[in-house]
Design a protein around this motif. Structure first.
Motif, PDB file in Angstrom:
ATOM      1  N   ALA A  43       0.830  -1.220   0.000  1.00  0.00           N
ATOM      2  CA  ALA A  43       0.000   0.000   0.000  1.00  0.00           C
ATOM      3  C   ALA A  43       0.858   1.261   0.000  1.00  0.00           C
ATOM      4  O   ALA A  43       1.857   1.345   0.708  1.00  0.00           O
ATOM      5  CB  ALA A  43      -0.897   0.004   1.236  1.00  0.00           C
ATOM      6  N   ASN A  59       7.574   9.002  -1.433  1.00  0.00           N
ATOM      7  CA  ASN A  59       8.526   8.811  -0.348  1.00  0.00           C
ATOM      8  C   ASN A  59       9.945   8.939  -0.882  1.00  0.00           C
ATOM      9  O   ASN A  59      10.772   8.020  -0.778  1.00  0.00           O
ATOM     10  CB  ASN A  59       8.293   7.439   0.295  1.00  0.00           C
ATOM     11  CG  ASN A  59       8.594   7.459   1.781  1.00  0.00           C
ATOM     12  OD1 ASN A  59       8.864   8.523   2.346  1.00  0.00           O
ATOM     13  ND2 ASN A  59       8.579   6.307   2.404  1.00  0.00           N
ATOM     14  N   LEU A  64      -1.260  11.524   5.430  1.00  0.00           N
ATOM     15  CA  LEU A  64      -1.383  10.204   6.073  1.00  0.00           C
ATOM     16  C   LEU A  64      -0.108   9.374   5.843  1.00  0.00           C
ATOM     17  O   LEU A  64       0.460   8.820   6.776  1.00  0.00           O
ATOM     18  CB  LEU A  64      -2.621   9.484   5.521  1.00  0.00           C
ATOM     19  CG  LEU A  64      -3.037   8.170   6.169  1.00  0.00           C
ATOM     20  CD1 LEU A  64      -4.534   7.924   5.960  1.00  0.00           C
ATOM     21  CD2 LEU A  64      -2.249   6.978   5.680  1.00  0.00           C
ATOM     22  N   ILE A  91       2.331   8.029   8.826  1.00  0.00           N
ATOM     23  CA  ILE A  91       2.555   6.648   9.244  1.00  0.00           C
ATOM     24  C   ILE A  91       3.967   6.159   8.899  1.00  0.00           C
ATOM     25  O   ILE A  91       4.385   5.109   9.347  1.00  0.00           O
ATOM     26  CB  ILE A  91       1.466   5.671   8.752  1.00  0.00           C
ATOM     27  CG1 ILE A  91       1.460   5.561   7.251  1.00  0.00           C
ATOM     28  CG2 ILE A  91       0.103   6.042   9.274  1.00  0.00           C
ATOM     29  CD1 ILE A  91       0.570   4.439   6.801  1.00  0.00           C
ATOM     30  N   VAL A 128       8.523  14.036   9.630  1.00  0.00           N
ATOM     31  CA  VAL A 128       8.572  15.197  10.525  1.00  0.00           C
ATOM     32  C   VAL A 128       8.540  16.516   9.753  1.00  0.00           C
ATOM     33  O   VAL A 128       8.931  16.577   8.596  1.00  0.00           O
ATOM     34  CB  VAL A 128       9.850  15.181  11.406  1.00  0.00           C
ATOM     35  CG1 VAL A 128       9.778  14.090  12.441  1.00  0.00           C
ATOM     36  CG2 VAL A 128      11.094  15.020  10.556  1.00  0.00           C
ATOM     37  N   TYR A 160      16.180   6.780  12.036  1.00  0.00           N
ATOM     38  CA  TYR A 160      14.747   6.868  12.358  1.00  0.00           C
ATOM     39  C   TYR A 160      13.904   6.424  11.172  1.00  0.00           C
ATOM     40  O   TYR A 160      12.706   6.165  11.310  1.00  0.00           O
ATOM     41  CB  TYR A 160      14.382   8.287  12.807  1.00  0.00           C
ATOM     42  CG  TYR A 160      13.835   9.225  11.745  1.00  0.00           C
ATOM     43  CD1 TYR A 160      14.660   9.846  10.824  1.00  0.00           C
ATOM     44  CD2 TYR A 160      12.465   9.484  11.676  1.00  0.00           C
ATOM     45  CE1 TYR A 160      14.142  10.705   9.863  1.00  0.00           C
ATOM     46  CE2 TYR A 160      11.943  10.344  10.713  1.00  0.00           C
ATOM     47  CZ  TYR A 160      12.787  10.944   9.804  1.00  0.00           C
ATOM     48  OH  TYR A 160      12.270  11.790   8.846  1.00  0.00           O
TER      49      TYR A 160
END
Ligand code: FAD
Length: 496
Positions: A87, A93, A164, A168, A172, A439
Motif C-alpha cells: 500500500a 517517499n 497520512l 505513518i 517530521v 529513524y
C-alpha cells in the motif's frame, strides 16, 4: 530508461505462473473495475535502484480502490491468490524508496488516487480527518478555502506528499507540531485478513471525540501501524496548530574550524565551496542555522534577542538581518515551511547532478554538538571514500536531533549509484557501532537498519515477527517492509 529486453512484462511474483497471475488479475478487475487495475508493462521512467537491476523491485500492477470497502476486497483477494500487495498513499517517499514495493511483482495498492477526501475539518477543536490521498498542499488549500485563518498545518520540506503517508512513515516537519505521529489522533485500518478497526475513541460507536483524544481505552495500537506491514490505514485524524500570533524566520552563520582536508576527484573541494559561499549572503562560513520564533511580534522580538545574544557568544557567528537578504533567498522558503506553508524549493538539491537522484542517511542523536559531530564525521569519512558530496542538515525535534545527510548522485552513472549504495551501507554500519540508529531508511536498506536494533538477541524483531505472523498468516501485506518478513519469506534469501 528502457527496460532490459529479456524481461517478460509485467514482472510477476516469485513462484507464480503467468496463467495463475492472469487469473488473479482478472478476478481483481472484476472486483474493483478493469479501469482501476493497471498492469505495469510500460517502460520505467526511473532507474535508481542502486546496484540492483531496475526490475528487482518493480511491481506487477497497480490497483486504485475508492473506499475502505474496496480495500477490504483487495486484501481478501490477495489472501485468496496469495499474492503480495504493497500500500502507498501518494508514493512520494523520495529518498526512502518512492512508490516501490520491497518484493518484486507485488501489486501496488495506490490509495491516494481515488481516496483523497478531506472528510472533516473542525475549526473549534482544531482537528481534521483525512483520506490517504490528501497532500499537505491540498489540506492547506482546503483550510484557506474554508476561511479558517486561525488553523495552521505542519509541513515537511516538500509539500506534495500525503499527510497520512508521511505520518505513518513517522515523517517530521518544523513547527511545534512537527512530530506528525504525535500530532495524529485516531486511525481506521484494514488488517491483512480484511477486518476493519478504528483506533482510540473511534472504537466507541456514536463518539464525537475520535480526533480530540488519541488513546481511547486499553493498549494504544496506533504505533504498530507506523513503519510496519501490519495494516492498511484508510483514514487518519490530525491535530492542527492554532495560529500562535505569527512567526518569523531568522538565519545565523557559524564559522567553525575546517578539518576537511581530503578532496576526492568527484567531490567539490571544500575550499571552492567556501569561495562560492563568500559571494553569497551567508558569507564565508561552515554552518548556517535557520530557525523560527512563534507568537505575536512583541514576544517574537524578545525571543529573537535572547537567541541572537546566545548565538553571538560563539566566535565568528554572524546574525544575518532579514532585510539584507534577496527576496528569493532560501531563508524565506525555510520561514514559510516553519509556518506550515507547503513548498517545493528543496527539490532543487537534485540539480547538483545531471540525472540527480537522492537517498537519505537519517540517524537520530541527542541535540548535542559532540554527538552530531560524531555522525557528521562518519558521514564525511564515507562520502570521501565513495567520492560523493555530502549535504548534512541537523533538524532539532523535541528532545532529539535528526542528522539528515542527503546524498545526491547521478542515477545515470552506474559507478555513482554503486558508490551511493556503498556509502549508505558504510554509514549505517559505523553509526550503529557508535551507538546511533536511523529513524527511517530507504526500502533497500531496511534489513540492515532493522538488524542494528538487535538488543537481547533481536528480541524486538522477534516480537514484530510474532505480530506479523498472527495478523497476516499468509504474509500478503508488504513483505519485508521495515525489515519485517512474514514466515513464508523469512530466512529464505529475501533479506538484503
Ligand atoms: P507514501 O509514499 O505514500 O508513504 C510512505 C510509505 O508508507 C509507503 O511506502 C508505505 O510503505 C507506507 N504507507 C503509505 N500509505 C500507507 C497506508 N495507507 N497504509 C499502509 N502503509 C502505507 N520527509 C519528512 O518527513 N520530512 C521532511 O522534511 C522531508 N523532506 C524531504 C526533502 C526532500 C528534498 C526529499 C526528496 C524528501 C523529503 N522527505 C521528507 C521525504 C518524503 O518526501 C516525504 O516524507 C513524503 O511525505 C513521503 O511521501 P508520501 O507522503 O507520498 O508517502
Amino acid at each position: 530508461v528502457p527496460r532490459s529486453s529479456n524481461v517478460e512484462l509485467p514482472v510477476i511474483p516469485s513462484g507464480y505462473s503467468r496463467p495463475r497471475f492472469n487469473r488473479a488479475i482478472e478476478s481483481l478487475q472484476s472486483l474493483i473495475g478493469t479501469e482501476n487495475v493497471e498492469l505495469n508493462d510500460k517502460p520505467l521512467d526511473d532507474g535508481w535502484y542502486l546496484e540492483l537491476e531496475q526490475e528487482e523491485m518493480v511491481s506487477s500492477a497497480t490497483v486504485y480502490p475508492s473506499s475502505t470497502e474496496e480495500v477490504v476486497h483487495i486484501v481478501r483477494w490477495a489472501n485468496e491468490f496469495e499474492i503480495p500487495i504493497y500500500a502507498i498513499s501518494m508514493g512520494r517517499n523520495l529518498g526512502y524508496g518512492g512508490a516501490a514495493a520491497r518484493v518484486r511483482g507485488s501489486v501496488i495498492v495506490d490509495l491516494g488516487k481515488r481516496m483523497a477526501k478531506v472528510l472533516d475539518i473542525n475549526p473549534d477543536t482544531c482537528t481534521c480527518l483525512l483520506e490517504p490521498g490528501v497532500s499537505f498542499y491540498a489540506l492547506y488549500e482546503e483550510i484557506q478555502r474554508r476561511g479558517y485563518d486561525h488553523l495552521w498545518i505542519d509541513v515537511p520540506d516538500l509539500g506534495g506528499g500525503s499527510v497520512l503517508g508521511n505520518t505513518i512513515d513517522r515523517g517530521v516537519g518544523y513547527t511545534p507540531y512537527g512530530n506528525h505521529f504525535e500530532c495524529h489522533s485516531g486511525m481506521e485500518v484494514v488488517l491483512p485478513t480484511g477486518e476493519v478497526i478504528r483506533t482510540g475513541m473511534g472504537a466507541l460507536p456514536g463518539n464525537n471525540t475520535w480526533q480530540v483524544f488519541p488513546y481511547g481505552y486499553g493498549p494504544y495500537a496506533d504505533g504498530i501501524f507506523t513503519q510496519s506491514n501490519f495494516g492498511i490505514v484508510t483514514k487518519i485524524g490530525m491535530t492542527l496548530m492554532p495560529d500562535p500570533g505569527g512567526s518569523e524566520g531568522f538565519m545565523c552563520t557559524f564559522k567553525e574550524e575546517e578539518d576537511l582536508a581530503q578532496i576526492g576527484k568527484g567531490q567539490v573541494p571544500i575550499k571552492r565551496l567556501r569561495e562560492i559561499a563568500s559571494t553569497l549572503p551567508c558569507g564565508d562560513c561552515s554552518w548556517v542555522y535557520y530557525g523560527s520564533v512563534y507568537g505575536p511580534k512583541k514576544s517574537r522580538d524578545k525571543k529573537l534577542k535572547v537567541i541572537r545574544d546566545a548565538f553571538e557568544t560563539v566566535p565568528g557567528a554572524r546574525w544575518i538581518p532579514r532585510d539584507s537578504l534577496p527576496k528569493d533567498h532560501y531563508m524565506f522558503s525555510r520561514e514559510k515551511i516553519a509556518s506550515g506553508v507547503p513548498e517545493f524549493e528543496e527539490l532543487r538539491w537534485l540539480n547538483w547532478h545531471k540525472n540527480g537522484s537522492h537517498v537519505f542517511f537519517s540517524p537520530v542523536s541527542a541535540p548535542r554538538g559532540e554527538d552530531a559531530m560524531k555522525l557528521f564525521n562518519i558521514a564525511k569519512k564515507w562520502h570521501d571514500e565513495c567520492d560523493l558530496d555530502s549535504f548534512p542538515a541537523c533538524c532539532i525535534g523535541l528532545r532529539e536531533m535528526y542528522v539528515i545527510v542527503n546524498m545526491v548522485y547521478d542515477r545515470g552513472d552506474p559507478a555513482s549509484k554503486a558508490n551511493a549504495y556503498r556509502c549508505m551501507r558504510g554509514m549505517i554500519k559505523d553509526a550503529a557501532k557508535a551507538g546511533f540508529g536511523e529513524y527511517r531508511t530507504h526500502l533497500l536498506l531496511s534489513d540492515q537498519v532493522a538488524a542494528t536494533y538487535s538488543w537481547n538477541n533481536n528480541a524486538l524483531m522477534r516480537f514484530h515477527e510474532s505480530i506479523k505472523d498472527t495478523l497476516d498468516p499468509n504474509g500478503i501485506l508488504a513483505p519485508g517492509r521495515n525489515g519485517i518478513w512474514p514466515k513464508k519469506y523469512r530466512n529464505k534469501g529475501w533479506e538484503l
